[in-house]
Design a protein around this motif. Sequence first.
Motif, PDB file in Angstrom:
ATOM      1  N   MET A  44      -2.663  10.344 -27.886  1.00 60.52           N
ATOM      2  CA  MET A  44      -1.252  10.016 -28.142  1.00 60.52           C
ATOM      3  C   MET A  44      -1.055   8.508 -28.067  1.00 60.52           C
ATOM      4  N   SER A  45      -0.294   7.981 -28.967  1.00 67.21           N
ATOM      5  CA  SER A  45      -0.103   6.533 -28.966  1.00 67.21           C
ATOM      6  C   SER A  45       0.987   6.134 -27.974  1.00 67.21           C
ATOM      7  N   ASN A  46       0.926   4.887 -27.531  1.00 61.01           N
ATOM      8  CA  ASN A  46       1.957   4.381 -26.628  1.00 61.01           C
ATOM      9  C   ASN A  46       3.314   4.374 -27.293  1.00 61.01           C
ATOM     10  N   HIS A  47       3.283   4.308 -28.608  1.00 60.26           N
ATOM     11  CA  HIS A  47       4.535   4.302 -29.375  1.00 60.26           C
ATOM     12  C   HIS A  47       5.339   5.578 -29.091  1.00 60.26           C
ATOM     13  N   ASP A  48       4.615   6.652 -28.792  1.00 57.17           N
ATOM     14  CA  ASP A  48       5.270   7.944 -28.535  1.00 57.17           C
ATOM     15  C   ASP A  48       5.697   8.105 -27.075  1.00 57.17           C
ATOM     16  N   GLU A  49       5.336   7.136 -26.253  1.00 54.38           N
ATOM     17  CA  GLU A  49       5.614   7.276 -24.826  1.00 54.38           C
ATOM     18  C   GLU A  49       7.098   7.020 -24.552  1.00 54.38           C
ATOM     19  N   VAL A  50       7.714   7.974 -23.871  1.00 54.10           N
ATOM     20  CA  VAL A  50       9.135   7.857 -23.565  1.00 54.10           C
ATOM     21  C   VAL A  50       9.319   7.304 -22.157  1.00 54.10           C
ATOM     22  N   LEU A  51       8.499   7.814 -21.255  1.00 48.44           N
ATOM     23  CA  LEU A  51       8.707   7.511 -19.843  1.00 48.44           C
ATOM     24  C   LEU A  51       7.357   7.415 -19.164  1.00 48.44           C
ATOM     25  N   ARG A  52       7.222   6.416 -18.289  1.00 46.43           N
ATOM     26  CA  ARG A  52       5.973   6.336 -17.509  1.00 46.43           C
ATOM     27  C   ARG A  52       6.288   5.927 -16.081  1.00 46.43           C
ATOM     28  N   LEU A  53       5.693   6.656 -15.142  1.00 43.90           N
ATOM     29  CA  LEU A  53       5.853   6.340 -13.718  1.00 43.90           C
ATOM     30  C   LEU A  53       4.544   5.791 -13.198  1.00 43.90           C
ATOM     31  N   GLU A  54       4.626   4.685 -12.467  1.00 40.60           N
ATOM     32  CA  GLU A  54       3.426   4.083 -11.894  1.00 40.60           C
ATOM     33  C   GLU A  54       3.611   3.894 -10.396  1.00 40.60           C
ATOM     34  N   ALA A  55       2.757   4.550  -9.612  1.00 37.75           N
ATOM     35  CA  ALA A  55       2.727   4.397  -8.143  1.00 37.75           C
ATOM     36  C   ALA A  55       4.126   4.495  -7.539  1.00 37.75           C
ATOM     37  N   LEU A  56       4.861   5.470  -8.004  1.00 41.50           N
ATOM     38  CA  LEU A  56       6.275   5.578  -7.628  1.00 41.50           C
ATOM     39  C   LEU A  56       6.442   6.213  -6.246  1.00 41.50           C
ATOM     40  N   LYS A  57       7.160   5.497  -5.371  1.00 40.05           N
ATOM     41  CA  LYS A  57       7.436   6.019  -4.031  1.00 40.05           C
ATOM     42  C   LYS A  57       8.928   5.983  -3.764  1.00 40.05           C
ATOM     43  N   LYS A  58       9.373   6.928  -2.944  1.00 41.36           N
ATOM     44  CA  LYS A  58      10.780   6.936  -2.544  1.00 41.36           C
ATOM     45  C   LYS A  58      10.876   7.300  -1.072  1.00 41.36           C
ATOM     46  N   SER A  59      11.555   6.425  -0.320  1.00 39.01           N
ATOM     47  CA  SER A  59      11.804   6.688   1.101  1.00 39.01           C
ATOM     48  C   SER A  59      13.291   6.659   1.367  1.00 39.01           C
ATOM     49  N   TYR A  60      13.679   7.351   2.423  1.00 38.13           N
ATOM     50  CA  TYR A  60      15.067   7.309   2.895  1.00 38.13           C
ATOM     51  C   TYR A  60      15.102   6.763   4.313  1.00 38.13           C
ATOM     52  N   ASN A  61      16.273   6.272   4.723  1.00 39.53           N
ATOM     53  CA  ASN A  61      16.480   5.711   6.073  1.00 39.53           C
ATOM     54  C   ASN A  61      15.471   4.607   6.379  1.00 39.53           C
ATOM     55  N   ILE A  62      15.275   3.703   5.404  1.00 42.35           N
ATOM     56  CA  ILE A  62      14.251   2.668   5.547  1.00 42.35           C
ATOM     57  C   ILE A  62      14.568   1.777   6.752  1.00 42.35           C
TER      58      ILE A  62
END
Length: 234
Positions: free
Chosen positions: A1-19
């Motif tokens: 698949m080409s990058n042209h078709d890429e809609v969304l990409r997540l890289e090393a995504l982290k989420k914390s609460y009460n930091i």
Amino acid sequence: MSNHDEVLRLEALKKSYNIGQPNEIEVLHGINFAIHRQDFAALIGPSGSGKSTLLNILGLLDQPTSGEIYLLGQPTSQMEDQQRTELRGKSIGFVFQFHHLIQAFTVIENVLMPLMLAHGKPNQQALDRAHDLLKAVGLSQFAQRKASQLSGGQQQRVAIARALITQPALLLADEPTGNLDSQTASEVFELFREVNEQQNCAVLLVTHDPRLSATCDRTIQLVDGRIERDEMKS
């Protein structure tokens, strides 16, 4: 698949609460995946696995603590709120379990709502598109009816038409058939299929329903804030 078709990409995504607090908790632990225009994918996982958190980040409704999310090639983590809102409005359509229609408005007004919020009074092109979408969801004859006069399944179909009016690259659907009977649920599901194939729009369904996820082409399974499985159907 080409990058042209890429809609969304997540890289090393982290989420914390009460930091910074003693009860700080990391909910998402370094998520990586990409979604392409031809994808018809299910995001599954038990309650508490982080699905809702991830969905809110995918939809640019919330920001990750670290890592990056690219939407149509653009990094979004450093964007101003307004930029993010504009990009979200143009690129992503949302369908929730509860359709959130404005009951006192007509069906066609509900469908046009995202365009009216962005541009004011709809032009003829927008009106034509809204009618085409209502036709596609089988509700042409209800265009001038109040949303409150429709059944739950019909209202959910209006919500799908509304999500598509901006011609998004990605449709995010959160338990979209959760409170529909099985016949209506399969009709709504078929509609997502058509959107994916005919409008070149990636579809990501968040679902608890294993039958629904089994009919998707790709399954992304989230367990305890990590991607445990990401499989394409062979």
